[in-house]
Scaffold this motif. Structure first.
Motif, short mmCIF file in Angstrom:
data_model
loop_
_atom_site.label_atom_id
_atom_site.label_comp_id
_atom_site.label_asym_id
_atom_site.label_seq_id
_atom_site.Cartn_x
_atom_site.Cartn_y
_atom_site.Cartn_z
N GLU B 151 -11.81 31.58 24.25
CA GLU B 151 -11.38 30.95 22.99
C GLU B 151 -10.07 30.21 23.16
O GLU B 151 -9.76 29.30 22.42
CB GLU B 151 -11.23 32.02 21.91
N LEU B 152 -9.32 30.68 24.09
CA LEU B 152 -7.98 30.12 24.25
C LEU B 152 -7.69 30.00 25.74
O LEU B 152 -7.76 30.97 26.46
CB LEU B 152 -6.99 31.10 23.61
N VAL B 153 -7.41 28.80 26.17
CA VAL B 153 -7.03 28.58 27.57
C VAL B 153 -5.77 27.74 27.56
O VAL B 153 -5.80 26.58 27.11
CB VAL B 153 -8.13 27.84 28.35
N ARG B 154 -4.69 28.30 28.01
CA ARG B 154 -3.42 27.56 27.96
C ARG B 154 -2.75 27.58 29.32
O ARG B 154 -2.63 28.62 29.96
CB ARG B 154 -2.49 28.19 26.92
N GLY B 155 -2.32 26.39 29.72
CA GLY B 155 -1.52 26.27 30.94
C GLY B 155 -0.06 26.39 30.57
O GLY B 155 0.43 25.61 29.76
N ILE B 156 0.62 27.36 31.14
CA ILE B 156 2.01 27.61 30.77
C ILE B 156 2.86 27.69 32.02
O ILE B 156 2.49 28.36 32.99
CB ILE B 156 2.14 28.93 29.97
N TYR B 157 3.98 26.99 32.02
CA TYR B 157 4.96 27.12 33.10
C TYR B 157 5.88 28.30 32.79
O TYR B 157 6.48 28.37 31.72
CB TYR B 157 5.80 25.84 33.23
N ILE B 158 5.98 29.21 33.76
CA ILE B 158 6.80 30.41 33.57
C ILE B 158 8.10 30.24 34.36
O ILE B 158 8.05 29.82 35.53
CB ILE B 158 6.05 31.67 34.07
N PRO B 159 9.24 30.57 33.76
CA PRO B 159 10.51 30.39 34.49
C PRO B 159 10.76 31.54 35.47
O PRO B 159 10.53 32.71 35.16
CB PRO B 159 11.55 30.39 33.36
#
Lengths: 57, 414
Positions: B151-159
């Motif tokens: 339902e939810l696919v998110r590309g996130i940059y993690i610090p």
């Protein structure tokens, strides 16, 4: 008589334990992915010597 | 502010498949390195229209009703002018009205700007495919779970912070019950030791994403944020330093333990000298794939550089208990047959319970019963420990912390 009953109970528990172990292994291999990485490439030039001055690496 | 296509003016997004910016409208592909550096204008002009609107007055009624405090700021989307809500540590997000990516330049000022970034190499489709192939193909899945679309696919940059340093230690190792001891003098250097520095994320979840190839990092450019979400670091330097030192000691000690070549070896004394220095601030990519079930949502993580997938899929209790019961029945039948037909055939000849005492004098059944009881105890202990470890992994995949980190963002993108 009691010994026989205890023996049977222990045998059933052993069988249930084996079945549980079998299922747990299947779940671990097929449903779970990813574990703590063994990659320690950030550590360089590891050196070690024991007290007898025999280098270990 | 979004990067606009020089051809048609529509917003552009970074596409891992092309390793370039791609126009969402005309499909124009541009290498981000060839775009003029518009970022510097915003870093040098603090009075650009990046200041958040003060929404304290409008929220006062909500606070009275709900007693909650909001930690978000309101920005204006540079594409459509819509209001974009951005939480305290986000630096890029999507506008819920037009879908274009907005970068909050005031949060990546010179002092807080990342040094490097590892761009996404894995596309969203590849991430979903990896999750389906590795995890959704598991056994004892609840009915319908395999057919669920994320339902939810998110590309996130993690610090992350990177640390360099040296460690040296003299350790005394003792081997098992023999108490034979060895003394080792070891040293090592650390280069690009990674420490995740986002308080909203569970460290144990992100640790499973590693390793990342930090050498493939490029100089930070907001072009790589287009189409993705990202956060800035928000841990105190002291806490980050503590985490780095703990990680360095853990890695070093695991290597030292291997020298004893004995699994029962344990260190009884250790005096480490460790010097670590923070050398960089980097954004690393990860895909967050959330699958909702009627019981709970589960978030699987995929390393955005290597495609390494992590997570534990739930299982159907009915299928698991049914399998255990069936296996127990089969094993018991085999064991019973073995004992009564092969080991103790005379047991079948007992017709009077009082006469059963004569077989006990022999001692055989006592020994067998004792052995079986001990083996049963050992097997049960091992099985329960394995299951508990699995439950902990499942709990981590269903962690609300990770779900909130991925979901509490603008834009209902799939």
């Amino acid at each position: 008589m009691i010994l026989i009953v205890v023996g049977y109970a222990a045998a059933i528990i052993a069988c249930a334990g084996l079945a549980l172990l079998f299922v747990a292994n299947i779940l671990r291999m097929s449903n779970s992915y990813g574990s703590e990485s063994e990659d320690h490439s950030c550590m360089k030039r590891f050196k070690c010597m024991d007290v007898d001055q025999r280098p270990r690496l | 502010m979004a990067k606009s296509c020089p051809g048609c003016g529509a917003p552009m997004e970074y596409d891992p498949g092309f390793d370039s910016l791609v126009c969402t409208s005309c499909g124009n592909i541009i290498d981000p390195k060839t775009l003029p550096d518009a970022d510097s204008f915003y870093y040098e002009n603090d009075d650009a229209d990046e200041k958040p609107t003060d929404i304290a007055d409008t929220l006062s009624e909500f606070e009275e009703l709900t007693g909650e405090m909001y930690d978000r700021n309101v920005y204006k989307c540079s594409q459509c002018g819509g209001e974009v809500l951005v939480s305290g540590t986000e630096i890029s997000t999507r506008c819920i009205y037009c879908g274009s990516t907005s970068v909050v330049f005031s949060r990546i000022s010179k002092e807080n700007r990342p040094d490097k970034i590892v761009p996404f190499s894995i596309t969203k489709e590849e991430a979903i495919e990896t999750v389906k192939k590795n995890i959704l193909s598991g056994a004892f899945m609840p009915r319908g779970f395999k057919k669920i679309d994320p339902e939810l696919v998110r590309g996130i940059y993690i610090p992350y912070f990177t640390y360099d340093g040296v460690i040296s230690d003299t350790q005394q190792h003792v081997i098992g019950v023999t108490e034979k001891s060895y003394v080792f003098d070891g040293s090592a250097e650390f280069e690009n030791l990674l420490v995740e520095c986002c308080t909203a994320l569970d460290d144990r979840s992100t640790a499973l994403l590693e390793p990342y190839n930090v050498k493939a990092a490029v100089d930070f450019d907001t072009s790589y944020l287009m189409g993705f979400y990202s956060n800035i670091q928000d841990v105190t330097p002291r806490k980050a330093q503590g985490t780095a030192e703990l990680k360095a000691k853990t890695i070093f000690n695991s290597q030292m333990r291997m020298l004893s070549k004995n699994s029962t070896a344990r260190a009884v004394s250790s005096h480490p000298k460790l010097e670590l220095e923070r050398t960089g601030y980097i954004l690393l990519p990860a895909w967050f794939v959330t699958i909702s079930t009627k019981d709970a949502p589960y978030t699987f993580l995929v390393n955005g550089q290597s495609g390494r997938c992590t997570g534990t899929a739930p299982w159907s209790k009915v299928k698991v208990f049914g399998t255990i019961a069936a296996a127990t029945a089969v094993l018991w039948t085999l064991l019973f047959t073995l004992l009564t037909k092969v080991a103790f055939p005379h047991i079948n000849r007992i017709t009077d319970i009082e006469k059963a005492d004569y077989i006990i004098i022999g001692g055989g059944p006592q020994i067998v019963a004792g052995i079986i009881a001990v083996v049963a105890g050992i097997i049960l202990t091992i099985a329960i420990r394995k299951l508990l470890r699995l439950f902990r992994k499942l709990k981590r995949t269903g962690s609300v912390t990770t779900l909130i980190f991925a979901k509490r963002r603008q834009g209902g993108v799939k």
